[in-house]
Design a protein around this motif. Structure first.
Motif, PDB file in Angstrom:
ATOM      1  N   UNK A  67       0.805  -1.309   0.144  1.00 13.23           N
ATOM      2  CA  UNK A  67      -0.206  -0.041  -0.032  1.00 13.23           C
ATOM      3  C   UNK A  67       0.908   1.149   0.042  1.00 13.23           C
ATOM      4  N   UNK A  71       0.916   4.159  -3.191  1.00 12.85           N
ATOM      5  CA  UNK A  71       0.380   5.544  -2.799  1.00 12.85           C
ATOM      6  C   UNK A  71       1.813   6.483  -3.104  1.00 12.85           C
ATOM      7  N   UNK A 160     -16.902   7.342 -14.991  1.00 13.65           N
ATOM      8  CA  UNK A 160     -16.590   5.676 -15.077  1.00 13.65           C
ATOM      9  C   UNK A 160     -17.847   5.007 -15.595  1.00 13.65           C
ATOM     10  N   UNK A 203      -4.736  -0.730  -6.702  1.00 13.23           N
ATOM     11  CA  UNK A 203      -5.829   0.119  -5.872  1.00 13.23           C
ATOM     12  C   UNK A 203      -5.025   1.244  -5.064  1.00 13.23           C
ATOM     13  N   UNK A 207      -6.018   5.358  -5.694  1.00 17.52           N
ATOM     14  CA  UNK A 207      -6.280   5.844  -4.584  1.00 17.52           C
ATOM     15  C   UNK A 207      -5.229   7.118  -4.315  1.00 17.52           C
ATOM     16  N   UNK A 217     -12.158  12.917  -5.686  1.00 16.65           N
ATOM     17  CA  UNK A 217     -12.517  12.393  -4.307  1.00 16.65           C
ATOM     18  C   UNK A 217     -12.096  10.796  -4.400  1.00 16.65           C
ATOM     19  N   UNK A 218     -11.186  10.504  -3.511  1.00 17.81           N
ATOM     20  CA  UNK A 218     -10.636   9.051  -3.464  1.00 17.81           C
ATOM     21  C   UNK A 218     -11.639   8.092  -3.643  1.00 17.81           C
ATOM     22  N   UNK A 219     -12.889   8.308  -3.189  1.00 16.66           N
ATOM     23  CA  UNK A 219     -13.734   7.362  -3.035  1.00 16.66           C
ATOM     24  C   UNK A 219     -14.604   6.953  -4.426  1.00 16.66           C
ATOM     25  N   UNK A 220     -14.715   8.487  -5.019  1.00 12.60           N
ATOM     26  CA  UNK A 220     -15.330   8.351  -6.145  1.00 12.60           C
ATOM     27  C   UNK A 220     -14.433   8.101  -7.565  1.00 12.60           C
ATOM     28  N   UNK A 223     -11.073   4.312  -7.141  1.00  9.67           N
ATOM     29  CA  UNK A 223     -11.450   3.051  -7.414  1.00  9.67           C
ATOM     30  C   UNK A 223     -11.734   3.106  -9.004  1.00  9.67           C
ATOM     31  N   UNK A 224     -11.725   1.757  -9.506  1.00  9.16           N
ATOM     32  CA  UNK A 224     -12.404   1.599 -11.012  1.00  9.16           C
ATOM     33  C   UNK A 224     -11.115   1.249 -11.782  1.00  9.16           C
ATOM     34  N   UNK A 225      -9.929   1.183 -11.375  1.00  5.51           N
ATOM     35  CA  UNK A 225      -8.817   0.572 -12.291  1.00  5.51           C
ATOM     36  C   UNK A 225      -8.964  -0.886 -12.731  1.00  5.51           C
ATOM     37  N   UNK A 226      -9.224  -1.715 -11.577  1.00  4.03           N
ATOM     38  CA  UNK A 226      -9.427  -2.883 -11.714  1.00  4.03           C
ATOM     39  C   UNK A 226     -10.580  -3.377 -12.692  1.00  4.03           C
TER      40      UNK A 226
ATOM     41  N   UNK B 124      -8.696  -1.052   2.184  1.00  2.00           N
ATOM     42  CA  UNK B 124      -8.766   0.448   1.404  1.00  2.00           C
ATOM     43  C   UNK B 124     -10.047   1.170   1.419  1.00  2.00           C
ATOM     44  N   UNK B 128     -10.733   4.635   2.938  1.00  2.00           N
ATOM     45  CA  UNK B 128     -11.126   5.858   2.229  1.00  2.00           C
ATOM     46  C   UNK B 128     -12.403   6.328   2.658  1.00  2.00           C
ATOM     47  N   UNK B 184     -21.453   6.916  -4.669  1.00  2.00           N
ATOM     48  CA  UNK B 184     -20.161   6.850  -4.186  1.00  2.00           C
ATOM     49  C   UNK B 184     -19.574   5.324  -4.400  1.00  2.00           C
ATOM     50  N   UNK B 187     -17.937   3.037  -8.431  1.00  2.00           N
ATOM     51  CA  UNK B 187     -16.591   2.372  -8.850  1.00  2.00           C
ATOM     52  C   UNK B 187     -16.097   1.545  -8.210  1.00  2.00           C
ATOM     53  N   UNK B 188     -16.380   1.258  -6.809  1.00  2.00           N
ATOM     54  CA  UNK B 188     -15.809   0.251  -6.095  1.00  2.00           C
ATOM     55  C   UNK B 188     -16.666  -1.164  -6.412  1.00  2.00           C
ATOM     56  N   UNK B 191     -15.253  -2.388  -9.314  1.00  2.00           N
ATOM     57  CA  UNK B 191     -13.832  -2.974  -9.027  1.00  2.00           C
ATOM     58  C   UNK B 191     -14.061  -4.436  -8.626  1.00  2.00           C
TER      59      UNK B 191
END
Lengths: 244, 263
Positions: A67, A71, A160, A203, A207, A217-220, A223-226, B124, B128, B184, B187-188, B191
């Motif tokens: 991690x 980062x 996304x 991940x 982030x 926003x880290x939450x919005x 994520x999404x790369x995976x 994570x 977050x 919110x 995206x999670x 993933x």
């Protein structure tokens, strides 16, 4: 020292809790449904101890190593402000972690067998090997492109939702042109590409980027790369099936 | 003795897996970023822990759970077992395979809970979201999705219906949910489709699919054996969004009730 040991014991316990369902399921089916004794109980127990210790070490290492490095690199690239190097790093990470992935090697060998069986390629060893290697590089290329696309999305603030939906539409269109034999392999290839080391690293990268760029926003956005890394291989493998 | 050999072999395998990643990270760190790594000693120890962890994990699985799980998948899909349970030999219908579906559901659920990459993402996400997304809630939602997905996937192999119908239907559900789910989570949720299937789930699920495709009459192991992983990566998206929608709905109702009590 004592408190560190205590913390370690506690995470061992929580790893044991994570593992308990599998032990219960296998025990239940073995003893009650199939009604067979469990032989070699000693090796089973040592195996369980190993799994529990492995999971504990992994989670410790995650917080200490994977991690933070993911980062930190994201922050460093954001400060440096060089988009080119960031994208190159993203591509290398996606390509490099996928091309040697054992699960992928196994799947592409099987895929070559299917293709030879269906008569798409010659049944010689050579033809099958080149088909499998081609497929493996196709998938690795697609994961590289996926991470690049995902990083670009974070930088440019693209939505996304629409990207993933657009991806689905492409999958559906390409599916209708693809040979029947490749469809199962293509859909599966999305799932097998992401390994235990890649996921935390990627991940953390997402982030880290989202939290070091203003207005994200880290939450919005983090994520999404995976998600891209599991969608793009499907499209690329279907296309590979159409071309060869 | 055998175990030590396995241990060494898997440690070398894992190290070889990690080498390209390490080369990329350190290559970019020294050539492009050109700054020393923060807490380099700690990070190195952490990486070593990850290596040791994955090795022990795989050795344990190889030693204990995989052989038993694979054997079980073979035995449950064996026509002799299925016919024996029914006590009438003859044409098998799809519901005669009910133990297979139950096993698929149970093994999908339990392996996902132990999946290391899902644990990583859950940690994570919890961090977050400042605790708003519980690690257990997320993991249970994903596990339920995988369980339903794999059970449905085995049903598909038994009935022999085309894979892409299911996947396209699933996509449509995902798209509809995306419009209604809390922003919110989206995206999670996307993933979570990709993280569910790695070290623990894939080998067991692949064995189940292969066993089933080999024994069900009219199926080919090569063509119908695939597709279970696709189900396991699609359904978690649906279940994670459903979980968020449900939590939001419950919170809204709670809120309304509190307001009514006040009035």
């Amino acid at each position: 020292m004592k408190s560190a040991l205590f913390a370690f014991m506690r995470s061992m316990l929580s790893s044991l809790r994570d593992l308990a369902p599998i032990i219960l399921v296998i025990g239940f089916f073995q003893l009650l449904v199939l009604q067979q004794p469990i032989d070699n109980i000693f090796s089973l127990l040592t195996g369980i101890v190993f799994v529990v210790m492995g999971l504990t070490f992994f989670i410790y290492g995650l917080e200490m190593g994977l991690f933070p490095i993911g980062e930190d690199m994201a922050h460093a690239f954001a400060r440096k402000g060089s988009v080119f190097w960031l994208l190159l790093f993203a591509f290398a990470l996606g390509f490099g972690t996928t091309v040697a992935e054992p699960a992928l090697i196994a799947v592409s060998d099987e895929a070559a067998e299917v293709a030879a069986d269906a008569g798409h390629i010659a049944t010689t060893e050579e033809a099958m090997e080149s088909y499998a290697t081609g497929l493996r590089f196709t998938v690795a290329l697609s994961v590289g492109c996926a991470i690049v696309l995902g990083v670009l999305r974070i930088l440019m603030n693209w939505s996304i939702q629409y990207m993933i939906m657009g991806g689905y539409v492409i999958v559906i269109i390409v599916t209708s042109f693809a040979p029947k034999t490749i469809i199962g392999i293509a859909y599966d290839s999305g799932g097998v590409t992401t390994s235990t080391i890649t996921v935390p690293l990627v991940t953390a990268l997402g982030i880290g980027l989202a939290s070091s760029i203003k207005g994200r926003n880290p939450m919005l956005d983090g994520f999404g790369l995976i998600a891209f890394a599991s969608l793009l291989p499907i499209i690329f493998v279907l296309l590979y099936g159409i071309i060869f | 003795m055998e175990m030590i050999e396995l241990l060494i072999e898997l440690f070398i395998d894992t190290t070889l897996d990690v080498l390209p990643i390490a080369a990329i990270i350190f290559g970019f760190q020294f050539l492009v970023i050109r700054k020393p790594i923060k807490n380099v000693k700690r990070v190195m120890i952490g990486m070593l822990y990850v290596l040791i962890g994955i090795t022990l994990f795989l050795v344990g699985l190889e030693q204990a759970l995989f052989p038993l799980g694979r054997l079980m998948a073979e035995q449950l899909t064996d026509p002799a077992f299925i016919v024996g349970a029914q006590k009438v030999a003859g044409e098998l219908r799809w519901f005669d395979y009910y133990w297979v579906y139950i096993f698929a559901f149970a093994i999908g659920m339990s392996t996902t809970i132990a999946e290391p990459s899902l644990i990583a993402v859950a940690i994570k996400a919890n961090e977050v979201s400042a605790g708003a997304i519980g690690t257990w809630g997320l993991r249970m939602a994903v596990a339920l999705g995988v369980a339903i997905g794999i059970a449905l996937g085995t049903y598909r192999i038994v009935t022999g219906t085309p894979l892409h119908y299911y996947i396209i239907a699933g996509y449509i559900v995902v798209v509809i949910q995306t419009f209604f789910a809390p922003r919110m989570i989206v995206p999670l949720a996307y993933d979570s489709g990709g993280v569910t299937t790695s070290t623990v789930t894939v080998p067991l699920v692949a064995a189940l699919g292969l066993g089933l495709a080999e024994t069900v009459p009219g199926r080919s192991a090569l063509i119908d054996g695939f597709g279970l992983i696709a189900f396991a990566s699609l359904f978690p998206m649906i279940s994670v969004m459903a979980y968020a929608q449900f939590s939001e709905f419950r919170a809204a109702r709670q809120h309304k009730r509190e307001r009514q009590e006040k009035d």
